[in-house]
Design a protein around this motif. Structure first.
Motif, PDB file in Angstrom:
ATOM      1  N   ALA A  10       2.967  17.776   8.236  1.00 30.31           N
ATOM      2  CA  ALA A  10       4.105  16.854   8.220  1.00 30.31           C
ATOM      3  C   ALA A  10       4.726  16.803   6.834  1.00 30.31           C
ATOM      4  O   ALA A  10       5.954  16.807   6.685  1.00 30.31           O
ATOM      5  N   ASN A  11       3.888  16.788   5.810  1.00 34.28           N
ATOM      6  CA  ASN A  11       4.408  16.749   4.450  1.00 34.28           C
ATOM      7  C   ASN A  11       5.146  18.040   4.111  1.00 34.28           C
ATOM      8  O   ASN A  11       6.236  18.014   3.517  1.00 34.28           O
ATOM      9  N   ALA A  12       4.584  19.176   4.501  1.00 34.71           N
ATOM     10  CA  ALA A  12       5.218  20.462   4.204  1.00 34.71           C
ATOM     11  C   ALA A  12       6.553  20.619   4.927  1.00 34.71           C
ATOM     12  O   ALA A  12       7.478  21.253   4.408  1.00 34.71           O
ATOM     13  N   ARG A  13       6.664  20.029   6.122  1.00 35.82           N
ATOM     14  CA  ARG A  13       7.864  20.193   6.945  1.00 35.82           C
ATOM     15  C   ARG A  13       8.871  19.054   6.767  1.00 35.82           C
ATOM     16  O   ARG A  13       9.944  19.085   7.377  1.00 35.82           O
TER      17      ARG A  13
ATOM     18  N   LEU B 246       0.814  -1.212   0.000  1.00 35.85           N
ATOM     19  CA  LEU B 246       0.000   0.000   0.000  1.00 35.85           C
ATOM     20  C   LEU B 246       0.851   1.268   0.000  1.00 35.85           C
ATOM     21  O   LEU B 246       0.318   2.373   0.031  1.00 35.85           O
ATOM     22  N   GLY B 247       2.178   1.106  -0.027  1.00 33.40           N
ATOM     23  CA  GLY B 247       3.057   2.254  -0.228  1.00 33.40           C
ATOM     24  C   GLY B 247       3.931   2.663   0.935  1.00 33.40           C
ATOM     25  O   GLY B 247       4.755   3.560   0.800  1.00 33.40           O
ATOM     26  N   ALA B 248       3.779   2.043   2.101  1.00 33.54           N
ATOM     27  CA  ALA B 248       4.535   2.475   3.279  1.00 33.54           C
ATOM     28  C   ALA B 248       6.023   2.197   3.113  1.00 33.54           C
ATOM     29  O   ALA B 248       6.431   1.252   2.430  1.00 33.54           O
ATOM     30  N   ASN B 249       6.846   3.021   3.771  1.00 30.44           N
ATOM     31  CA  ASN B 249       8.284   2.751   3.820  1.00 30.44           C
ATOM     32  C   ASN B 249       8.750   2.361   5.214  1.00 30.44           C
ATOM     33  O   ASN B 249       9.922   2.022   5.408  1.00 30.44           O
ATOM     34  N   THR B 250       7.841   2.417   6.202  1.00 26.80           N
ATOM     35  CA  THR B 250       8.179   2.140   7.595  1.00 26.80           C
ATOM     36  C   THR B 250       7.013   1.428   8.260  1.00 26.80           C
ATOM     37  O   THR B 250       5.847   1.719   7.959  1.00 26.80           O
TER      38      THR B 250
ATOM     39  N   GLY C  66      -5.111   9.074   0.291  1.00 25.04           N
ATOM     40  CA  GLY C  66      -5.546  10.455   0.241  1.00 25.04           C
ATOM     41  C   GLY C  66      -4.411  11.443   0.034  1.00 25.04           C
ATOM     42  O   GLY C  66      -3.224  11.089  -0.035  1.00 25.04           O
ATOM     43  N   ALA C  67      -4.788  12.718  -0.055  1.00 23.47           N
ATOM     44  CA  ALA C  67      -3.810  13.801  -0.211  1.00 23.47           C
ATOM     45  C   ALA C  67      -2.850  13.818   0.963  1.00 23.47           C
ATOM     46  O   ALA C  67      -3.264  13.687   2.118  1.00 23.47           O
ATOM     47  N   ASN C  68      -1.563  13.976   0.682  1.00 23.11           N
ATOM     48  CA  ASN C  68      -0.488  13.966   1.684  1.00 23.11           C
ATOM     49  C   ASN C  68      -0.384  12.630   2.404  1.00 23.11           C
ATOM     50  O   ASN C  68       0.270  12.532   3.442  1.00 23.11           O
ATOM     51  N   GLY C  69      -1.030  11.606   1.864  1.00 21.05           N
ATOM     52  CA  GLY C  69      -1.005  10.290   2.474  1.00 21.05           C
ATOM     53  C   GLY C  69       0.233   9.500   2.095  1.00 21.05           C
ATOM     54  O   GLY C  69       1.162   9.983   1.423  1.00 21.05           O
ATOM     55  N   ILE C  70       0.242   8.244   2.513  1.00 24.88           N
ATOM     56  CA  ILE C  70       1.431   7.400   2.365  1.00 24.88           C
ATOM     57  C   ILE C  70       1.784   7.164   0.910  1.00 24.88           C
ATOM     58  O   ILE C  70       2.945   7.331   0.500  1.00 24.88           O
ATOM     59  N   LYS C  71       0.820   6.768   0.100  1.00 27.67           N
ATOM     60  CA  LYS C  71       1.128   6.439  -1.289  1.00 27.67           C
ATOM     61  C   LYS C  71       1.672   7.647  -2.047  1.00 27.67           C
ATOM     62  O   LYS C  71       2.557   7.520  -2.904  1.00 27.67           O
ATOM     63  N   ALA C  72       1.171   8.834  -1.714  1.00 24.50           N
ATOM     64  CA  ALA C  72       1.585  10.038  -2.437  1.00 24.50           C
ATOM     65  C   ALA C  72       2.929  10.581  -1.975  1.00 24.50           C
ATOM     66  O   ALA C  72       3.589  11.313  -2.726  1.00 24.50           O
ATOM     67  N   THR C  73       3.370  10.240  -0.764  1.00 22.16           N
ATOM     68  CA  THR C  73       4.549  10.917  -0.212  1.00 22.16           C
ATOM     69  C   THR C  73       5.676   9.998   0.224  1.00 22.16           C
ATOM     70  O   THR C  73       6.788  10.474   0.457  1.00 22.16           O
ATOM     71  N   ALA C  74       5.447   8.697   0.357  1.00 19.58           N
ATOM     72  CA  ALA C  74       6.483   7.801   0.879  1.00 19.58           C
ATOM     73  C   ALA C  74       7.550   7.517  -0.164  1.00 19.58           C
ATOM     74  O   ALA C  74       7.245   7.287  -1.337  1.00 19.58           O
ATOM     75  N   LYS C  75       8.797   7.516   0.268  1.00 16.75           N
ATOM     76  CA  LYS C  75       9.911   7.112  -0.579  1.00 16.75           C
ATOM     77  C   LYS C  75      10.681   6.011   0.142  1.00 16.75           C
ATOM     78  O   LYS C  75      11.038   6.156   1.308  1.00 16.75           O
ATOM     79  N   GLN C  76      10.938   4.945  -0.560  1.00 17.07           N
ATOM     80  CA  GLN C  76      11.631   3.803   0.020  1.00 17.07           C
ATOM     81  C   GLN C  76      13.042   4.190   0.453  1.00 17.07           C
ATOM     82  O   GLN C  76      13.720   4.978  -0.205  1.00 17.07           O
TER      83      GLN C  76
ATOM     84  N   ARG D 257       6.669  -1.228 -14.740  1.00 16.30           N
ATOM     85  CA  ARG D 257       7.403  -0.012 -15.085  1.00 16.30           C
ATOM     86  C   ARG D 257       7.848   0.696 -13.818  1.00 16.30           C
ATOM     87  O   ARG D 257       7.164   0.651 -12.794  1.00 16.30           O
ATOM     88  N   ASN D 258       8.980   1.367 -13.886  1.00 21.69           N
ATOM     89  CA  ASN D 258       9.498   2.082 -12.715  1.00 21.69           C
ATOM     90  C   ASN D 258       8.520   3.132 -12.228  1.00 21.69           C
ATOM     91  O   ASN D 258       7.680   3.641 -12.989  1.00 21.69           O
ATOM     92  N   VAL D 259       8.608   3.455 -10.949  1.00 22.72           N
ATOM     93  CA  VAL D 259       7.883   4.592 -10.400  1.00 22.72           C
ATOM     94  C   VAL D 259       8.825   5.787 -10.371  1.00 22.72           C
ATOM     95  O   VAL D 259       9.984   5.700 -10.774  1.00 22.72           O
ATOM     96  N   GLY D 260       8.346   6.932  -9.860  1.00 22.83           N
ATOM     97  CA  GLY D 260       9.102   8.172  -9.987  1.00 22.83           C
ATOM     98  C   GLY D 260      10.477   8.160  -9.359  1.00 22.83           C
ATOM     99  O   GLY D 260      11.408   8.763  -9.875  1.00 22.83           O
TER     100      GLY D 260
END
Length: 455
Positions: free
Chosen positions: A273-276, A77-81, A314-324, A419-422
């Motif tokens: 949290a996302n902004a900071r 689901l996108g989490a890195n932790t 959702g917006a600013n959620g895990i899938k949109a902001t997490a990086k491995q 295919r690769n992600v961003g």
């Protein structure tokens, strides 16, 4: 969060957060060689200096030790932790499977935050363990932890002081940190607040510098738990601002969602949290006695609740902001990214990477169970750097892919395209990236032949 504690009982303590004006002398982390995850300024960084922002959830492992598929589901689901609930034996457990938990985290390319839950509400909850007792547990598990500093954060004790004499938190926490260091732990340590984690008395906010100074390695990240006390944007931002002003690292180690107007303002937590560039770990994956805080019903990722949909999708959620974490990208540092799998992987080819703008891909089975398996694909660039890759294969025995992470995976019959992600498309010459998936099989589970194209 205490498993048997509804956070709404804490709403009575939802007093306004008062700013404490203190004169602070900041001490920097010594300029020694970094060991694994560590603090740089207000950021958590990896050993290679890459900033790592935790985006994940809490998993109540100690009460549901058989739910090992949760690690793969949370990753998919996108989490890195993942913050994993353990027990010292004082109230729950003891958790003697720490090595296995770390293996599950590493196999699923998750940073593992390990916490002792028995300390919850000490001083108010009569059965709770002290922080000193929690440290004794970590010492008993030292052989499983030393050498895992790239992958593991030790959260010494969950919500270690209740609302009775929260001022004891400062001395108890300082002593616990020092005892961890004296006993040879070099891990990043996570420090929970008192007042059942919510710090409504501002004890941690006012004395965090004292605890920071007590750590000979200056390698701590402070953790605030946000429930009903933080039901306004101003309460949340003022707390975040205080730590930013002090120059001390902070993340949200637990929080819920606003299911009514008196509950936590999760929208502000996520956006701020996302902004900071702050980490956050939502409570919790599944299995709560108060099921409104479950993200997945019955540990089923196909039954996400309103809260689960919000935090993952959702917006600013895990899938949109997490990086491995880059430790899992196969580039740097050089420490092996995973422990040996329980099922022998397919032997990768020994031929050198192709010349020019090209790539190769190798396929491994990390684990297999009746009807299901976990696959991993490693993509390696050729003699020139690439900016994107596509891997294709055709299953020969009716296998299917149900979930995937670190790649966009589509299927048409037995044909699969990934295919690769961003964040993992650009690879240096000879550099590598991995992606994983959960698949289904029946009868035979042979490895397919892969084709890789690069751009």
């Amino acid at each position: 969060m205490q498993r048997f504690l509804n956070p709404r009982r804490l709403a009575a303590f939802g007093v306004a957060v008062l700013a404490a004006a203190t004169s602070i002398v900041l001490l920097a982390r010594p300029a020694d060689a970094a060991v694994g995850l560590h603090v740089s300024g207000t950021n958590v960084v990896e050993a290679n200096g890459q900033t790592f922002v935790m985006r994940g959830v809490n998993h109540p492992h100690v009460w549901y030790t058989s739910q090992t598929s949760s690690f793969a589901n949370i990753k998919a689901l996108g989490a890195n932790t993942v913050r994993v609930v353990l027990g010292s034996g004082k109230r729950w457990g003891p958790s003697t499977d720490v090595a296995n938990v770390i293996t599950l985290c590493k196999q699923n390319k998750l940073i593992c935050v390990l916490e002792v839950h028995d300390t919850t509400g000490y001083g108010e909850e009569g059965a709770a363990a002290s922080l000193d007792e929690a440290v004794n547990y970590w010492i008993s598990q030292k052989s499983a932890l030393v050498g895992q500093e790239n992958y593991v954060v030790i959260n010494i004790g969950n919500e270690p002081i209740g609302n009775t004499n929260p001022g004891q938190w400062t001395a108890a926490t300082s002593a616990a940190v020092q005892k961890m260091r004296t006993n040879g732990f070099e891990h990043l340590l996570m420090i929970d607040a008192p007042n059942w984690g919510q710090d409504w008395t501002n004890t941690m906010r006012s004395t965090a510098q004292t605890v920071w100074n007590a750590d000979s390695q200056r390698n701590l990240v402070f953790s605030i738990h946000m429930y009903a006390v933080y039901n306004t944007a101003s309460a949340i931002t003022s707390y975040f601002d205080a730590f930013r002003t002090m120059g001390l690292p902070l993340l949200v180690g637990e929080f819920g969602w606003r299911f009514n107007t008196s509950e936590v303002d999760h929208e502000t937590i996520l956006s701020e949290a996302n902004a900071r560039g702050m980490g956050y770990l939502g409570w919790s994956w599944s299995g709560n006695t108060d099921p409104i805080l479950d993200m997945a019903l019955n540990f089923d990722p196909n039954q996400l609740t309103t809260w689960g949909q919000r935090i993952f999708n959702g917006a600013n959620g895990i899938k949109a902001t997490a990086k491995q974490a880059t430790i899992y990208n196969g580039v740097t540092p050089t420490t092996p990214a995973t422990t040996p799998p329980t099922t022998p992987p397919t032997t990768p080819p020994t031929s050198p990477p192709p010349a020019g703008k090209a790539c190769t891909a190798t396929y491994s089975i990390l684990g297999q169970w009746p009807g299901g398996f976990q696959g991993d694909v490693r993509v390696t660039a050729g003699s020139s750097a690439i900016t994107g890759w596509t891997v294709t294969w055709t299953f020969g025995n009716g296998q299917t892919v149900s979930q995937a992470w670190s790649a966009t995976v589509t299927s048409s019959g037995s044909s699969v395209t990934a295919r690769n992600v961003g964040y993992n498309g650009s690879l240096a010459a000879g550099g590598s990236a991995n992606f994983g998936f959960i698949g289904a099989w029946n009868g035979t589970n042979s490895a397919p032949t892969l084709s890789c194209t690069a751009s």
